[in-house]
Design an enzyme around this catalytic site. Structure first.
Site, PDB file in Angstrom:
ATOM      1  N   HIS A 289       0.903  -1.173  -0.200  1.00 34.23           N
ATOM      2  CA  HIS A 289       0.014  -0.054   0.048  1.00 34.23           C
ATOM      3  C   HIS A 289       0.865   1.195   0.037  1.00 34.23           C
ATOM      4  O   HIS A 289       0.412   2.377  -0.518  1.00 34.23           O
ATOM      5  CB  HIS A 289      -0.875   0.013   1.183  1.00 34.23           C
ATOM      6  CG  HIS A 289      -1.981  -1.067   1.116  1.00 34.23           C
ATOM      7  ND1 HIS A 289      -1.830  -2.214   1.406  1.00 34.23           N
ATOM      8  CD2 HIS A 289      -3.401  -0.776   0.874  1.00 34.23           C
ATOM      9  CE1 HIS A 289      -3.053  -2.900   1.252  1.00 34.23           C
ATOM     10  NE2 HIS A 289      -4.015  -1.929   0.996  1.00 34.23           N
ATOM     11  N   ASP A 361      -3.978  -5.310  -8.835  1.00 29.90           N
ATOM     12  CA  ASP A 361      -4.231  -4.772  -7.602  1.00 29.90           C
ATOM     13  C   ASP A 361      -4.632  -3.214  -7.717  1.00 29.90           C
ATOM     14  O   ASP A 361      -4.038  -2.766  -8.509  1.00 29.90           O
ATOM     15  CB  ASP A 361      -3.230  -5.041  -6.580  1.00 29.90           C
ATOM     16  CG  ASP A 361      -4.005  -5.253  -4.993  1.00 29.90           C
ATOM     17  OD1 ASP A 361      -5.177  -4.391  -4.766  1.00 29.90           O
ATOM     18  OD2 ASP A 361      -3.337  -5.680  -4.090  1.00 29.90           O
TER      19      ASP A 361
END
Length: 447
Positions: A289, A361
Site C-alpha cells: 500500500h 491490485d
C-alpha cells in the site's frame, strides 16, 4: 507575550512550506482526506495569515516579506494543481469513440460522485466500477442497488456491455459492505475444522456473500485471498495489508479446500470470484500500500507451496485472478508482477494456460503510484493484464487513463495484446450468465 509571538512566528515559518506542499499536491491520494472542505480551509487559512502578517507590519522587513510570500503560495499552488487536474480530466473526457472503445473496457474505477461515474460509464471510458464502504455510508442498501441498476441502464441505453461491478467482501476484517450486508467470519476460522466441515461452511459463506452481492447488483467479488498465512509476525509498519489476519492457512491443501468451496458458493449465487494476490504476499514483509516489495523465493519452491492453491482453484472455476504489486525477483527483478510480461504472459498465460481475466491490485497503492505509474500502466496492458483497478481514490482514474491514452497515441501499446484482452473480457467473465443464475436463485428463494 514576546515569547509567545516568537513561538508563533517560528510555527508560521515551519508550517508555510508544509501547507504549500499540501496545496501543490492536493490531488495526491495520500491527501484524499483534505479534499473539498479541507482544501477550502487551507486556502482560507493562508489568506487570513497573510492579512494578519500585513496588518502587523511584517512586510517592512526582508524576512517578513519572505514569510508573507510563502503564505501567498498555497492558494496559487492549489489553483495550479486544480487547473492541471481539470485539463487532464477534459482531455480524457474528450477522447474519441474509437479510443474509448479500445481502452475503456480495461479500467475498473471506485467512485464517490454518481454523476461523474455515470458519465464515464455512458462514454465507455470504463469497463467496471468498484463499490465500497463510502458508497454505502449513511445510505440504505436500496439506494446503492438503485444506483448500480441506473449505471447498467445507462450502459444498455448506449449499446455498451454491462459493467463489471466489484466489491471486496472477504469476510473477517475485510467486508467493506458489512454492515449493512451480513458480516461473515474470516475463512481462516475454518482452518481447524475437518475437511468436510471446511467445505460445507466455506460454501455457505460463499453463498451468503454471493446471494447478497447479486441482489445488490454486484457481479464480481474481490475474494478469496489465496496467499499463504505467514508463520511469523510481519513488519510492524504493516497497517493495511494485514495478510496474517486475512490469509486462510499456512498449508496449501487447506487453502485450496476452503477457497474452492467458497468460490463454488459464490459462483452458484451468480457472482464471480477473484483469487488474490498472485504471486503471493504471505512471504513479503513490506506493505505494498505504501512501499515497493520483493518476493525473493525461488520459482520451484513457489510452485510446490504458494502457487498450489492458485492453480488448483483456477483449474475448476471461472475465477478472475488479481496480480499484486510485489516484485518476483527470480522472474523479473525490474518491475512488480502486476505489470510484468514475464509474470503475466510468461507464467500465467503460457506456462499455466490461464486465459481468463487478470486484473491488477489497486494502482493507487504506493508501490505503483509513488513510482512511474504511466510506465506501469503501459507495461500492464502490454503484459496482457485485462483490468486495471483504480479503487481507493477514483479521481486518479484520469491520470491512469491519460497514461494509457498517451501510450496509445504514441504507439506504445501492443494492439494484439489489446485485442486478445478484449476477447477475454467478453468471454472470461460471463456477466449475463451470472445475472441469469442469480435471478433464478432469487426466484427459488421467494418460493
Amino acid at each position: 507575550m514576546q515569547l509567545l509571538r516568537r513561538i508563533g512566528l517560528i510555527l508560521l515559518w515551519l508550517a508555510a512550506p508544509v501547507v504549500a506542499f499540501a496545496a501543490a499536491n492536493k490531488n495526491d491520494p495520500y491527501l484524499l482526506s483534505l479534499r473539498g472542505a479541507g482544501n477550502i480551509a487551507l486556502v482560507v487559512a493562508s489568506i487570513v495569515i497573510v492579512i494578519l502578517l500585513l496588518r502587523r507590519g511584517r512586510w517592512r522587513t526582508i524576512a517578513g516579506k519572505l514569510l508573507v510570500m510563502l503564505w501567498c503560495l498555497p492558494p496559487v499552488l492549489m489553483s495550479a494543481a486544480h487547473l492541471k487536474f481539470e485539463l487532464r480530466k477534459n482531455d480524457v473526457l474528450g477522447v474519441s469513440a474509437a479510443e474509448a472503445r479500445q481502452l475503456g473496457p480495461h479500467f475498473m474505477v471506485g467512485y464517490s460522485s454518481f454523476p461523474e461515474v455515470a458519465r464515464l460509464a455512458g462514454q465507455g471510458l470504463i469497463g467496471g466500477v468498484y463499490v465500497t464502504r463510502h458508497n454505502i455510508r449513511g445510505r440504505t442498501i436500496e439506494a446503492l442497488r438503485t444506483e448500480i441498476a441506473a449505471l447498467q441502464d445507462i450502459r444498455r441505453a448506449t449499446g455498451l456491455p454491462p459493467l463489471v461491478v466489484a466489491a471486496d467482501q472477504e469476510g473477517g476484517i475485510v467486508g467493506h459492505l458489512s454492515p449493512p450486508l451480513t458480516k461473515v467470519p474470516a475463512l481462516a476460522t475454518l482452518a481447524g475444522l475437518a475437511p468436510d466441515d471446511q467445505q460445507a461452511k466455506a460454501e455457505e459463506f460463499g453463498r451468503i456473500h454471493g446471494r447478497e452481492l447479486a441482489d445488490l447488483g454486484v457481479n464480481l467479488n474481490l475474494a478469496p485471498v489465496l496467499d499463504l498465512k505467514p508463520p511469523a509476525r510481519r513488519n510492524r509498519l504493516d497497517f493495511h495489508t494485514l495478510i496474517g489476519q486475512r490469509a486462510i492457512a499456512t498449508d496449501p491443501a487447506v487453502v485450496s479446500t476452503i477457497a474452492s468451496a467458497y468460490v463454488r458458493g459464490l459462483e452458484r449465487s451468480g457472482v464471480g470470484a477473484t483469487l488474490k494476490h498472485f504471486p503471493g504476499i504471505g512471504r513479503v514483509r513490506a506493505d505494498t500500500h505504501h512501499f515497493s516489495a520483493n518476493l525473493d523465493t525461488p520459482v520451484k519452491e513457489l510452485e510446490t507451496t504458494d502457487w498450489l492453491p492458485f492453480r488448483d482453484v483456477l483449474s475448476h472455476s471461472r475465477s478472475a485472478l488479481m496480480v499484486g504489486h510485489v516484485t518476483l525477483t527470480a522472474v523479473d527483478p525490474d518491475r512488480a508482477a502486476s505489470h510484468s510480461k514475464r509474470v503475466v504472459e510468461g507464467i500465467l498465460r503460457e506456462t499455466w494456460g490461464y486465459q481468463r481475466v487478470v486484473m491488477t491490485d489497486d494502482l493507487v497503492m504506493g508501490a505503483i503510484y509513488q513510482n512511474d505509474v504511466c510506465k506501469a500502466v503501459v507495461e500492464a496492458i502490454n503484459a496482457g493484464v485485462d483490468l486495471l483497478l483504480v479503487a481507493y481514490d477514483g479521481a486518479q482514474f484520469y491520470r491512469v487513463f491519460a497514461c494509457a491514452l498517451d501510450g496509445a497515441r504514441q504507439g506504445k501499446l501492443d494492439a494484439a495484446m489489446l485485442r486478445a484482452s478484449a476477447a477475454r473480457l467478453e468471454r472470461g467473465f460471463p456477466i449475463e450468465q451470472a445475472r441469469a443464475t442469480s435471478s433464478a436463485i432469487r426466484v427459488v428463494d421467494r418460493h
